[in-house]
Design a protein around this motif. Structure first.
Motif, PDB file in Angstrom:
ATOM      1  N   THR A   1      -9.136   8.994  -1.733  1.00 39.49           N
ATOM      2  CA  THR A   1      -9.751   8.359  -0.567  1.00 39.49           C
ATOM      3  C   THR A   1      -9.209   6.936  -0.468  1.00 39.49           C
ATOM      4  N   PRO A   2      -9.279   6.327   0.703  1.00 40.80           N
ATOM      5  CA  PRO A   2      -8.842   4.924   0.814  1.00 40.80           C
ATOM      6  C   PRO A   2      -9.588   4.012  -0.148  1.00 40.80           C
ATOM      7  N   GLN A   3     -10.881   4.260  -0.321  1.00 38.43           N
ATOM      8  CA  GLN A   3     -11.659   3.422  -1.225  1.00 38.43           C
ATOM      9  C   GLN A   3     -11.148   3.519  -2.655  1.00 38.43           C
ATOM     10  N   GLN A   4     -10.826   4.727  -3.097  1.00 40.42           N
ATOM     11  CA  GLN A   4     -10.311   4.894  -4.462  1.00 40.42           C
ATOM     12  C   GLN A   4      -8.981   4.170  -4.641  1.00 40.42           C
ATOM     13  N   LEU A   5      -8.112   4.297  -3.650  1.00 34.49           N
ATOM     14  CA  LEU A   5      -6.804   3.660  -3.756  1.00 34.49           C
ATOM     15  C   LEU A   5      -6.928   2.142  -3.814  1.00 34.49           C
ATOM     16  N   LEU A   6      -7.723   1.559  -2.924  1.00 30.38           N
ATOM     17  CA  LEU A   6      -7.826   0.098  -2.881  1.00 30.38           C
ATOM     18  C   LEU A   6      -8.576  -0.446  -4.089  1.00 30.38           C
ATOM     19  N   GLU A   7      -9.576   0.281  -4.560  1.00 29.27           N
ATOM     20  CA  GLU A   7     -10.298  -0.153  -5.757  1.00 29.27           C
ATOM     21  C   GLU A   7      -9.348  -0.233  -6.942  1.00 29.27           C
ATOM     22  N   ARG A   8      -8.508   0.777  -7.091  1.00 24.49           N
ATOM     23  CA  ARG A   8      -7.568   0.739  -8.218  1.00 24.49           C
ATOM     24  C   ARG A   8      -6.540  -0.368  -8.018  1.00 24.49           C
ATOM     25  N   LEU A   9      -6.057  -0.519  -6.778  1.00 26.55           N
ATOM     26  CA  LEU A   9      -5.040  -1.536  -6.510  1.00 26.55           C
ATOM     27  C   LEU A   9      -5.531  -2.924  -6.890  1.00 26.55           C
TER      28      LEU A   9
ATOM     29  N   ASP B   1      -6.420  -2.980 -11.117  1.00 31.02           N
ATOM     30  CA  ASP B   1      -5.469  -2.514 -12.124  1.00 31.02           C
ATOM     31  C   ASP B   1      -4.296  -3.493 -12.204  1.00 31.02           C
ATOM     32  N   ARG B   2      -4.314  -4.349 -13.218  1.00 32.20           N
ATOM     33  CA  ARG B   2      -3.273  -5.370 -13.361  1.00 32.20           C
ATOM     34  C   ARG B   2      -1.885  -4.731 -13.511  1.00 32.20           C
ATOM     35  N   GLU B   3      -1.837  -3.606 -14.228  1.00 36.40           N
ATOM     36  CA  GLU B   3      -0.551  -2.948 -14.456  1.00 36.40           C
ATOM     37  C   GLU B   3       0.021  -2.391 -13.150  1.00 36.40           C
ATOM     38  N   LEU B   4      -0.835  -1.770 -12.335  1.00 38.24           N
ATOM     39  CA  LEU B   4      -0.376  -1.245 -11.051  1.00 38.24           C
ATOM     40  C   LEU B   4       0.114  -2.370 -10.154  1.00 38.24           C
ATOM     41  N   LEU B   5      -0.620  -3.477 -10.088  1.00 31.44           N
ATOM     42  CA  LEU B   5      -0.205  -4.614  -9.270  1.00 31.44           C
ATOM     43  C   LEU B   5       1.151  -5.145  -9.721  1.00 31.44           C
ATOM     44  N   ALA B   6       1.331  -5.254 -11.027  1.00 28.03           N
ATOM     45  CA  ALA B   6       2.604  -5.770 -11.543  1.00 28.03           C
ATOM     46  C   ALA B   6       3.759  -4.849 -11.187  1.00 28.03           C
ATOM     47  N   GLY B   7       3.492  -3.547 -11.086  1.00 30.24           N
ATOM     48  CA  GLY B   7       4.543  -2.593 -10.785  1.00 30.24           C
ATOM     49  C   GLY B   7       4.949  -2.562  -9.329  1.00 30.24           C
ATOM     50  N   LEU B   8       4.238  -3.327  -8.464  1.00 23.97           N
ATOM     51  CA  LEU B   8       4.542  -3.311  -7.038  1.00 23.97           C
ATOM     52  C   LEU B   8       5.474  -4.436  -6.614  1.00 23.97           C
ATOM     53  N   ALA B   9       5.934  -5.231  -7.553  1.00 24.30           N
ATOM     54  CA  ALA B   9       6.934  -6.253  -7.227  1.00 24.30           C
ATOM     55  C   ALA B   9       8.236  -5.539  -6.847  1.00 24.30           C
TER      56      ALA B   9
ATOM     57  N   LEU C   1       0.821  -1.205   0.000  1.00 21.92           N
ATOM     58  CA  LEU C   1       0.000   0.000   0.000  1.00 21.92           C
ATOM     59  C   LEU C   1       0.859   1.259   0.000  1.00 21.92           C
ATOM     60  N   ARG C   2       1.971   1.224   0.714  1.00 27.12           N
ATOM     61  CA  ARG C   2       2.865   2.387   0.699  1.00 27.12           C
ATOM     62  C   ARG C   2       3.357   2.660  -0.719  1.00 27.12           C
ATOM     63  N   ARG C   3       3.715   1.598  -1.432  1.00 30.89           N
ATOM     64  CA  ARG C   3       4.178   1.773  -2.810  1.00 30.89           C
ATOM     65  C   ARG C   3       3.037   2.199  -3.736  1.00 30.89           C
ATOM     66  N   ALA C   4       1.844   1.713  -3.466  1.00 32.00           N
ATOM     67  CA  ALA C   4       0.697   2.114  -4.292  1.00 32.00           C
ATOM     68  C   ALA C   4       0.417   3.604  -4.135  1.00 32.00           C
TER      69      ALA C   4
ATOM     70  N   HIS D   1       0.315 -13.617  -5.204  1.00 30.83           N
ATOM     71  CA  HIS D   1      -0.538 -12.729  -4.414  1.00 30.83           C
ATOM     72  C   HIS D   1      -1.210 -11.690  -5.298  1.00 30.83           C
ATOM     73  N   ALA D   2      -0.515 -11.206  -6.321  1.00 27.68           N
ATOM     74  CA  ALA D   2      -1.108 -10.234  -7.239  1.00 27.68           C
ATOM     75  C   ALA D   2      -2.321 -10.835  -7.945  1.00 27.68           C
TER      76      ALA D   2
END
Length: 721
Positions: free
Chosen positions: A403-411, A414-422, A304-307, A429-430
């Motif tokens: 908002t927290p809801q916006q951040l978690l919904e995108r996380l 969004d396949r691209e965002l998840l892939a970028g958090l490695a 979440l910090r990286r997101a 887990h992604a």
């Protein structure tokens, strides 16, 4: 001698005399309760009489305090109506003390009834024949409404009771009498039958985290709730202003226990599930086991910090809006790094970042027009620029308000965002986190929303709102200082400011705390704590900065794939050196034949765990009923009706089809009669939980063969399946 008529049908004269005497005493106690309640209601209703409209702030404050305290007193006295007095202690010197759910005094302020939490009442729970102290007899009073219906005496020091006193002894052991009673759909209060090991838990010191490890039926939940009431009574000045939070596994479980604390004299307590700890979010969805593990792991804090950091960008090409509005790439990067360097929440740091970019744009514009950038320009130009749609469109996406809801919904979408958090997030887990947009929130999402809220901070209020909040808080603090009530446990400046701002009724501590995500409680009770994930624990600990917790659970019953396997594994990283453990090993609920089945299952489910020892012999052995055609609905309908509460427990899909309870929904509950449908369909730990919900009878409906360990014990008990 027991509390029933003699076999000849002639009433026991000692019992009749004792009942008459105790009834007279109980009538006197209720008369004082009624009088105290009437005084409180009169004070509440007339607290504002004669008050002129728009009186002084001090007068308003005094009226508010008077009305609030009177209302609280009336509510507390209402709550202890049932079972007001339940015990009596006779001491060597002839002193008689009555024990009840609250304290009462007579007109001369002499004690009539001791609050069960008072130090003088402790021998009621701790005195034993081996160590009686000054107590010679302990009497348990059983009541219905305001009528004494039965008495149980325990002679703790028989040598000091004369012959007439021995003839006056009545009743049977109170604990066994309580165990024989049918359950209801609400958990009763067990103040009258608290045992010494539970009393040790209840009166354990406030600081630090206390783990209450106990198997099914050991009374760990009741001990924890009584501990909450005891701590509020003993440390009222420290806890009442901040309140106590009780976290349970399900909404059904909280309904089951919700009457306990009010009946013990405490009403300022918040009850929540983990899925209800984020105000404004209702968790209705269900996660797969893989998603639960992915969301519950400690790595999600870094994910979440990286997101959040992914939403803090500096354009590599800089900003060029024409008309001299330019910011270089280097300046953008420096502005971003400076905002991050503040170590402020995302939404607060956004203000600094955008103001820096707006200043840079204003300077570049002034330079392009060949005019100086003076103090007046610095004050007005950035605001004027922000009002331009093109400027706002260019800057807003660089560091968006979230908002927290916006951040978690995108996380999670969004396949691209998840892939970028490695490498903080593994590919497995992604994949588990990914879900369709608009999916309902789950209980496992709530700790992530809470973590995101810490990282993001609140969306910045308008200057006007901020000024009003500041003025109101300063005014309230001034009132408390002027009236000498800065140390009043009933008021704080925030509460008073909230009251003055609001046109509605005053909100209690529990109401304010339950609506405020950032509220810091004085103490937190976590039941079925073995189910909490690492991220859920982070959420819990934010609500109790003092780390004052009562943690209740049984590692043998862990069902969540993200749950605990050892208390040290969970707590050492979170509260190192600040936790201690008490073990409850006696099962007061489950009859021994049923517990023998559960123990056999436990050897498979959790080989290193020891089942509690059951003290109830049980009148009916468990029975297995084959269902050759697999029609469980018809088989259930054919079972004979039973008195008392009944619970049908099955695996998730079967439970949905039958309208039965899942194991997760049944956890923490108890029923007189339990039917377990298709035991072979349940995982061993879930089967252990299901078997131990019964207090009287257990029936196993099965189409598939029973698990071998279960079948072996049943065969030994009944000679057949």
């Amino acid at each position: 001698m027991n509390g029933t008529p003699a076999p000849t049908g002639v009433p026991d004269p000692a019992l009749a005399e004792a009942l008459h005497s105790e009834q007279a005493g109980l009538d006197r106690l209720y008369a004082h309760l009624d009088a105290a309640r009437e005084r409180a209601l009169r004070t509440r209703d007339h607290a504002h009489d004669g008050a002129e409209a728009g009186g002084t702030h001090q007068a308003r404050l005094e009226r508010e305090v008077r009305a609030r305290e009177a209302a609280r007193t009336a509510a507390r006295l209402d709550a202890v109506e049932r079972g007001l007095c339940f015990g009596r202690l006779d001491e060597r010197d002839g002193t008689v003390r009555y024990i009840g759910r609250t304290g009462l005094t007579d007109e001369a302020c002499e004690p009539l009834l001791l609050d069960w939490r008072a130090p003088a009442a402790r021998p009621f729970y701790t005195a034993t024949p081996a160590h009686p102290g000054t107590v010679v007899r302990r009497r348990h009073l059983h009541t219905e409404g305001r009528t004494v219906t039965g008495l149980d005496d325990e002679a703790l020091d028989l040598a000091r009771i004369d012959e007439s006193g021995r003839r006056a002894l009545v009743g049977e052991a109170a604990l066994l009498a309580a165990l024989a009673r049918d359950r209801t759909d609400r958990m009763g209060t067990a103040v009258a039958t608290i045992q010494a090991d539970q009393d040790r838990v209840i009166r354990s010191p406030l600081p630090g985290a206390l783990v209450v490890q106990g198997g099914p039926g050991t009374g760990k939940t009741l001990a924890a709730l009584h501990r909450a009431a005891y701590l509020l009574f003993t440390h009222r000045a420290a806890l009442e202003r901040r309140g106590v939070l009780v976290i349970g596994p399900t909404a059904g479980f909280l309904r089951y226990i919700e009457e306990v604390l009010p009946a013990l004299g405490e009403t300022e307590v918040v009850l929540r599930t983990v899925g209800e700890l984020f105000p404004g979010v209702t968790a209705t969805g269900t996660d797969t086991p893989a998603a639960a593990v992915a969301k519950g792991g400690p790595w999600m804090a870094e994910v979440l910090r990286r997101a959040v950091a992914a939403h803090q960008s500096a354009p590599a090409e800089g900003i060029d809006l024409g008309d001299g509005l330019r910011v270089s790439a280097r300046a953008c990067a420096q502005a971003r790094d400076a905002a991050r360097g503040l170590r402020a929440p995302h939404n607060r740091a956004r203000t600094h970042y955008l103001r820096t970019l707006l200043d840079a744009l204003a300077i570049s514009q002034a330079l392009s027009l060949g005019r100086p950038y003076d103090a007046e320009e610095a004050h007005y130009a950035p605001r004027e620029l922000w009002d331009r749609a093109d400027v706002r469109a260019a800057l807003d996406p660089l560091w968006p308000a979230l908002t927290p809801q916006q951040l978690l919904e995108r996380l999670c979408t969004d396949r691209e965002l998840l892939a970028g958090l490695a490498p903080a997030l593994t590919p497995e887990h992604a994949r588990a986190l990914l879900r369709p947009p608009g999916s309902p929130w789950t209980a496992e999402d709530v700790p992530l929303l809470d973590e995101a809220a810490e990282l993001l901070g609140d969306l910045r209020p308008t200057d006007r709102d901020e000024a009003q909040d500041s003025d109101g808080l300063a005014f309230a603090q001034g009132v408390l200082t002027i009236t000498g009530q800065t140390d009043d446990v009933l008021l704080d400046a925030a509460a008073l400011a909230d009251r003055f701002r609001s046109e509605g009724p005053y909100r209690s501590t529990a109401e304010r705390a339950g609506a405020d995500r950032t509220w810091a409680y004085g103490h937190v009770v976590v039941d079925e704590a073995q189910e909490l994930s690492a991220m859920a624990w982070r959420t819990v600990l934010r609500r109790v900065p003092t780390n004052s917790l009562t943690i209740v659970g049984d590692l043998a019953q862990t069902g969540s794939p993200a749950g605990a396997r050892s208390w040290a594994q969970v707590l050492d990283p979170l509260v190192p050196g600040r936790w201690r453990e008490e073990r409850l090993t006696v099962n007061y609920r489950t009859p021994a034949p049923i517990m023998a089945l559960a123990a056999a299952v436990l050897r498979t489910a959790a080989p290193g765990q020891q089942p509690p020892e059951s003290v109830r012999p049980g009148s009916e052995p468990p029975r297995a009923v084959p269902v050759p055609d697999g029609d469980f609905a018809t088989a259930l309908a054919r079972l004979p009706a039973a008195l008392g509460t009944s619970g049908v427990i099955a695996a998730d899909r079967t439970a949905e089809a039958l309208g039965a309870l899942t194991v997760a929904a049944a956890k923490g509950l108890e029923f007189d009669h339990v039917v377990v449908v298709e035991p072979a369909a349940l995982a061993p730990r879930d089967l252990y939980v299901a078997l131990t919900r019964a207090t009287r009878t257990l029936t196993l409906l099965h189409h598939r063969p029973l698990p071998p360990d279960l079948a072996g014990v049943l065969r030994a008990q009944t000679g057949a399946l």
